[in-house]
Scaffold this motif. Structure first.
Motif, PDB file in Angstrom:
ATOM      1  N   PRO A 266       0.809  -1.229   0.000  1.00  0.00           N
ATOM      2  CA  PRO A 266       0.000   0.000   0.000  1.00  0.00           C
ATOM      3  C   PRO A 266       0.837   1.272   0.000  1.00  0.00           C
ATOM      4  N   TYR A 267       1.976   1.254   0.675  1.00  0.00           N
ATOM      5  CA  TYR A 267       2.838   2.436   0.702  1.00  0.00           C
ATOM      6  C   TYR A 267       3.471   2.682  -0.664  1.00  0.00           C
ATOM      7  N   THR A 268       3.916   1.611  -1.331  1.00  0.00           N
ATOM      8  CA  THR A 268       4.486   1.748  -2.669  1.00  0.00           C
ATOM      9  C   THR A 268       3.441   2.297  -3.643  1.00  0.00           C
ATOM     10  N   LYS A 269       2.217   1.792  -3.536  1.00  0.00           N
ATOM     11  CA  LYS A 269       1.144   2.292  -4.398  1.00  0.00           C
ATOM     12  C   LYS A 269       0.923   3.794  -4.187  1.00  0.00           C
ATOM     13  N   ALA A 270       0.960   4.226  -2.932  1.00  0.00           N
ATOM     14  CA  ALA A 270       0.756   5.644  -2.632  1.00  0.00           C
ATOM     15  C   ALA A 270       1.897   6.485  -3.181  1.00  0.00           C
ATOM     16  N   LEU A 271       3.130   6.002  -3.040  1.00  0.00           N
ATOM     17  CA  LEU A 271       4.275   6.734  -3.570  1.00  0.00           C
ATOM     18  C   LEU A 271       4.165   6.908  -5.083  1.00  0.00           C
ATOM     19  N   LEU A 272       3.869   5.818  -5.771  1.00  0.00           N
ATOM     20  CA  LEU A 272       3.812   5.878  -7.233  1.00  0.00           C
ATOM     21  C   LEU A 272       2.637   6.709  -7.725  1.00  0.00           C
ATOM     22  N   SER A 273       1.555   6.744  -6.959  1.00  0.00           N
ATOM     23  CA  SER A 273       0.393   7.542  -7.380  1.00  0.00           C
ATOM     24  C   SER A 273       0.690   9.029  -7.337  1.00  0.00           C
ATOM     25  N   ALA A 274       1.731   9.411  -6.575  1.00  0.00           N
ATOM     26  CA  ALA A 274       2.077  10.831  -6.455  1.00  0.00           C
ATOM     27  C   ALA A 274       3.000  11.309  -7.576  1.00  0.00           C
ATOM     28  N   PHE A 304       3.549   0.775   9.198  1.00  0.00           N
ATOM     29  CA  PHE A 304       2.698   1.560   8.298  1.00  0.00           C
ATOM     30  C   PHE A 304       1.216   1.508   8.688  1.00  0.00           C
ATOM     31  N   LYS A 305       0.883   0.783   9.751  1.00  0.00           N
ATOM     32  CA  LYS A 305      -0.529   0.499  10.053  1.00  0.00           C
ATOM     33  C   LYS A 305      -1.359   1.756  10.294  1.00  0.00           C
ATOM     34  N   SER A 306      -0.761   2.809  10.873  1.00  0.00           N
ATOM     35  CA  SER A 306      -1.533   4.013  11.200  1.00  0.00           C
ATOM     36  C   SER A 306      -1.970   4.792   9.970  1.00  0.00           C
ATOM     37  N   ARG A 307      -1.403   4.479   8.812  1.00  0.00           N
ATOM     38  CA  ARG A 307      -1.744   5.206   7.578  1.00  0.00           C
ATOM     39  C   ARG A 307      -2.309   4.275   6.505  1.00  0.00           C
ATOM     40  N   CYS A 308      -2.517   3.020   6.860  1.00  0.00           N
ATOM     41  CA  CYS A 308      -2.923   2.019   5.874  1.00  0.00           C
ATOM     42  C   CYS A 308      -4.428   1.788   5.906  1.00  0.00           C
ATOM     43  N   ALA A 309      -5.057   1.783   4.729  1.00  0.00           N
ATOM     44  CA  ALA A 309      -6.495   1.559   4.634  1.00  0.00           C
ATOM     45  C   ALA A 309      -6.869   0.084   4.792  1.00  0.00           C
ATOM     46  N   PHE A 310      -5.884  -0.804   4.812  1.00  0.00           N
ATOM     47  CA  PHE A 310      -6.155  -2.241   4.853  1.00  0.00           C
ATOM     48  C   PHE A 310      -5.705  -2.879   6.161  1.00  0.00           C
TER      49      PHE A 310
END
Length: 345
Positions: A266-274, A304-310
């Motif tokens: 999920p963090y990698t997806k967020a980085l690439l979406s930016a 990463f749990k505090s910022r993860c939607a999953f």
């Protein structure tokens, strides 16, 4: 399972950890809590259980937000810092526990390019002195003419005019200084370059020139890179493999094409979406919510749990381990492991 026919990695990082103590003296560890004195040692957990192999000829890029531990990893590999735990091997030999004297022969093989070209060159030394110094230090048998020949050859190879040799660093632009810094690293004919955000302090118009120069040096000299950056567009152009860090822990490791075409964490997806895309009329940015934990008091479970939607209860209690995926990438995520990732709204 590891392939027995796979060649040994040039660099091996095993369960690496680095903590920086915040309390320097005994008195600083004494705290007053709930009406009583207690002793408490605080530390910044900069790198947490990082394991990584880098093979000859690779350009491995380490990416992540500011403060995620990228530069600390670079300095640990270069021998500028000592790890709190873990081991570092170069060409099959453990190097993290070597003394300065025993580390000296490896300085020729492992060189570092720093982020700020304005600070990495001695303002009191001419360019010629700055470039000759490492050659003389590592090759005491060289004659004066051999030293000058080596320096002149390297200067020309990186686009630095040998006529500049008598000038001082303040007389050059940032891009020219970084070329000189690259030349200084190449004068001792290294095998492995640790580059700590070498283009972030440069104008965008100069960044591509310096990157192309580093790629040319990689091909012509057979270099291997550990390249630290926060710019994903640079990674796509330069890297063969990518390591994504979050709060000092590895989230995902994949070859560049796989990471950009099919990110999993999920963090990698967020980085690439930016990353801005000209072809996207309606960019689908993933906006991360929640607080970023402090590296002084790392949370139990997934960082990463505090910022993860999953995130779920398991993410609160258990830190995920990096698991190999069918396409060869490594991902440390319970949601990916349990196949419960769903598209974000």
């Amino acid at each position: 399972m590891k392939d027995l026919n796979e060649p040994q990695a040039l660099l091996q990082i095993k369960a690496l950890e680095k903590k920086f103590d915040l309390d320097k003296g005994w008195l600083e560890t004494i705290k007053f809590k709930k009406g009583r004195l207690t002793q408490e040692r605080r530390a910044v957990h900069a790198v947490n259980n990082v394991s990584l192999d880098v093979h000859r000829g690779e350009a491995v890029c380490v990416v992540g937000e500011s403060g995620c531990g990228k530069s600390t990893v670079a300095r640990l590999v270069a021998g500028l810092l000592s790890p709190t735990k873990g081991e570092i091997y170069y060409d099959g030999r453990r190097i993290d526990d070597l003394s300065r004297h025993n580390m000296r022969p490896l300085r020729k093989k492992i060189q570092m390019i720093f982020q700020n070209p304005y600070a990495s060159l001695n303002p009191r030394m001419t360019i010629l002195q700055a470039l000759e110094e490492p050659v003389r230090h590592h090759n005491p048998e060289f004659s004066d003419s051999a030293v000058r020949d080596r320096v002149g050859e390297v200067m020309r190879s990186v686009g630095v005019d040998p006529a500049w040799a008598k000038r001082y660093p303040h007389e050059f632009s940032g891009g020219q200084r970084q070329r000189i810094a690259i030349a200084r690293a190449l004068t001792v004919d290294p095998e492995f370059i640790v580059a700590d955000e070498p283009i972030s302090a440069l104008d965008v118009s100069i960044q591509a020139q310096v990157l192309n120069l580093m790629l040319e040096a990689k091909e012509s000299r057979g270099l291997t890179y550990l390249f630290i950056t926060h710019d994903l567009s640079v990674v796509e152009h330069f890297g063969t493999r990518v390591v994504v860090l979050y709060l000092g822990s590895i989230c995902e490791v994949a070859d560049t094409r796989t990471l950009f075409s099919n990110p999993k964490h999920p963090y990698t997806k967020a980085l690439l979406s930016a990353v801005p895309q000209l072809k996207d009329d309606r960019p689908n940015h993933i906006r991360l919510k929640g607080e970023i934990p402090t590296p002084i008091n790392l949370p139990q479970g997934c960082p990463f749990k505090s910022r993860c939607a999953f995130a779920n209860k398991r993410c609160d209690e258990e830190k995920p381990k990096a698991i190999q995926q069918p396409d060869g990438s490594l991902v440390a995520c319970h949601a990916v492991e349990e196949d419960r990732m769903t598209p974000q709204a």
